[in-house]
Each structure stands twice: as C-alpha cells, then as structure tokens.
Design an enzyme around this catalytic site. Structure first.
Site, PDB file in Angstrom:
ATOM      1  N   SER A 140       0.856  -1.555  -0.318  1.00 54.84           N
ATOM      2  CA  SER A 140       0.117  -0.100  -0.145  1.00 54.84           C
ATOM      3  C   SER A 140       0.415   1.025  -0.024  1.00 54.84           C
ATOM      4  CB  SER A 140      -1.119   0.348   1.224  1.00 54.84           C
ATOM      5  OG  SER A 140      -1.450   0.828   1.512  1.00 54.84           O
ATOM      6  N   TYR A 154      -2.315  -0.309  10.032  1.00 61.00           N
ATOM      7  CA  TYR A 154      -2.584  -1.099   8.714  1.00 61.00           C
ATOM      8  C   TYR A 154      -1.276  -0.839   7.863  1.00 61.00           C
ATOM      9  CZ  TYR A 154      -3.798  -1.413   3.611  1.00 61.00           C
ATOM     10  OH  TYR A 154      -3.909  -1.499   3.056  1.00 61.00           O
TER      11      TYR A 154
END
Length: 248
Positions: A140, A154
């Site tokens: 990501s 995350y």
C-alpha cells in the site's frame, strides 16, 4: 503465453478485479477466499466469457496457516504448476493505539502480516521446487511512512510485507524467481467503499488495469496508478512528518 495465476482474497475488491483482467488475457486462475459462493459466481462469469481458460477454486481463510499450505499445494497439483502468486488477501480494520481496540489492531496485524508470511512461505516452497515463479506482494502507499490514527497499524503491516518481499527479492537476485512489491494508491473497493472525498481515487476497473499492467511488467516495485502515486510516494518519504500526517 498464458500463465497459471493464484490470487488470494479473490472474492471481492482488487482480487476479483484482477482475476477478471487476467482471465480476459487468457490466463488460468486459482482463486481462493473465505466467501466461496462469491468465488463460484466469479468462476461462472469468467468461464462464460472465456471458455478456453481453467478456473479452479478453493475456500481459504488465510488466518488458518496450515490451510494456506494445503490450498497452495492442491492448486499446484491440479494445474501442474503455479507461475504467479498474488498475495492480496488483507483487511483495513484499525484504531488509534491506546484507545481500547487492541483486538482490532491485532487482527489487522495478524491478517496483513503473519498470514502474508504464510502465503509467501507456501508460494516460495512451490517456486523453489519449480525453480521459477513470480511472487507478487500487494502492499500500500501507506507503507511509505508511519501513518496516524486508524492507519497506524495498517500502514505498519504494509511496510512489513514490503520489507518481507524485498528480503526474498534480495535472495532471489540472479535466479529465475521474480518478486514484485505493488503499492496501490486510492483504488475504490469494498475495503474503502465508505471513504468519501478522497483525492486521486480511481474506480475499481481503472485501478485493477493499472495493477495488472504493473504486475505483468515484473518490476521489483511499482506505485499504482503510476501517476500521481510515484510522485506522491517520493514526497511521502521525504517531507516532514508534520506534513505527511495530513494524508492519514
């Protein structure tokens, strides 16, 4: 030449979108996820549109680590070989640390990192035996820096899997096993469907086309879509943290 491609987390979002594009390009697919009924609907759709390919399915909860190895080995036995594994399954749950949600942050950490480690182990076991293969890690853009609030855990997991992939890539340099780390920016999917007014957000189809293009290039790393995320990635790595935190 068509490939046998294994995708985890293929029942929705980016996994589902990539499966459609890889199928349209004549590749055989090994798809796994927890929601088998959605996999079955996807398989039926793909075979109707592309009757010349093979699509095989298996239920998989990536948190069941033994099952990860069993499913990967079974796919290889069915298809004869696996040419590419896309480690895509993950989750976006998370809360600011110290606010009473350790259970949510732990679930995110275990799903996004420990389960990804199991998938990499299972994939590399096959690739070492074959002496070929392409391991793809879906990270990501949040992996570029530590992120605040709900993104803290995350982002840390996505930085972790990027480092994991780089370590494997380092070992495989000069060998016929490729390792790619993909850093998606804002691509609309079920994981972020409630997020509104996000800059640079692209729709699922556009994002998945860019993902597949980056994956098929077999480059070591790629920000997706390349514009503007390659430039944004540079800024995230180099701007003061006080500015980067505003992206969270």
């Amino acid at each position: 030449m068509s490939k046998n491609i294994l995708i985890t987390g293929a029942s929705s979002g980016l996994g589902e979108g990539m499966a459609r594009i890889f199928a349209a390009r004549g590749n055989n697919l090994a798809l796994c996820a927890r929601r088998v009924e959605r996999l079955e609907a996807l398989r039926d759709e793909l075979l109707q549109k592309h009757p010349g390919i093979t699509v095989t399915l298996k239920p998989l909860d990536v948190m069941d680590y033994d099952q990860v190895f069993e499913v990967f080995r079974a796919f290889r036995a069915e298809l004869g070989r696996i040419d590419r594994v896309i480690v895509n399954a993950g989750m976006g749950k998370g809360q600011p640390l110290g606010t009473g949600y350790f259970w949510a942050n732990r679930q995110t950490a275990e799903t996004n990192f420990v389960a990804a480690l199991a998938q990499c182990e299972a994939a590399m076991e096959m690739f070492r035996e074959q002496n070929s293969g392409h391991l793809v890690m879906i990270s990501s853009m949040s992996a570029m820096r530590g992120m605040p609030k709900n993104l803290t855990t995350y982002a840390a997991t996505k930085a972790g899997v990027a480092a994991l992939a780089e370590g494997i890539r380092s070992e495989m340099l000069g060998k016929p096993i490729k390792v790619s780390t993909i850093y998606p920016g804002y691509i609309r999917s079920e994981i972020n469907e409630k997020v509104k007014n996000t800059p640079f957000m692209v729709d699922t189809e556009t994002g998945c086309k860019a993902l597949v293009k980056a994956i098929e290039s077999e480059k070591p790393t790629a920000c997706v879509p390349a514009w503007p995320w390659t430039a944004v990635g540079f800024l995230m790595r180099n701007l003061p943290l006080s500015l980067v935190k505003k992206l969270g």
